[in-house]
Design an enzyme around this catalytic site. Sequence first.
Site, PDB file in Angstrom:
ATOM      1  N   GLY A  33       0.825  -1.212   0.000  1.00 52.74           N
ATOM      2  CA  GLY A  33       0.000   0.000   0.000  1.00 52.74           C
ATOM      3  C   GLY A  33       0.848   1.246   0.000  1.00 52.74           C
ATOM      4  CG  ASN A  34      -0.368   4.632  -1.622  1.00 54.37           C
ATOM      5  OD1 ASN A  34      -1.062   5.514  -1.118  1.00 54.37           O
ATOM      6  ND2 ASN A  34      -0.800   3.887  -2.639  1.00 54.37           N
TER       7      ASN A  34
END
Length: 231
Positions: A33-34
């Site tokens: 993810g980020n």
Amino acid sequence: LALVERPRDLAGLSVLVSAGGTREPIDPVRFLGNRSSGRQGVAIARAAADRGATVTLVAAHLDADVRPDPRVEVISVGTADELGRAMDATAPDADVIIMAAAVADYSVAAVSEHKLRKQESPGTLTLDLVENRDVVAGLVAARRPGQTIVAFAAETVDSEQELLERARAKAARKGVDLLAANAVGWTRGFESADNALTIVGRDGDVVSMASGTKDDTAHALLDAVLAARTR
Ligand code: CTP
Ligand code: CA
């Protein structure tokens, strides 16, 4: 709480916004993810609704405290591929497309059907990643007359000059009408309610420098969109 009466200068327009961060599965319980919270994109969707637009939000993962305005139609997605398909399906009806989502550049080549076990990869784990398609580039290629397309770029830079150079290069490479760039880093850009955007046009001209709350920068971006549409 100050209630600001906004001009309904987007009445009759259909605005499509993407927000949040995509998540690429590794196995049934893990993902890549980020740090995107979705705050800026959700603020843009709300600001457009305040100004009379019909708004669709393609929402990748949003932080728990980031809630889309009830006037906004929300399509929830997980991966970059899902986000791309949702954008492709809704883009033909949009007058304005704003790609504020942080889209994963790569996905895991072989997603494991079972939870990865440490004994399978003692010491080091190597994941093969494959590049995802560029969603906004596809939207630009399919753009119909009268459609305005905006990309975002969160960049780690050492100076405002470098941010501007990167924004100009990316706007040209993507072929978008506007590109909104902001500086990010370990301690910059994500947790804060505030933002600073440098907005460049397709020829690299700086059309706006906006800072303030993410609502303020959302309205500044929509001002730039309207100006670009009447140019
Ligand atoms: N974007 C997209 N599809 C992708 C990756 C990014 O549509 N697969 C969009 C983002 O939503 C954003 C714009 O492209 O509006 C710029 O994203 P950015 O990550 O800054 O650019 P990239 O082209 O991915 O280049 P890089 O990450 O190498 O800087
Ligand atoms: Ca990227």
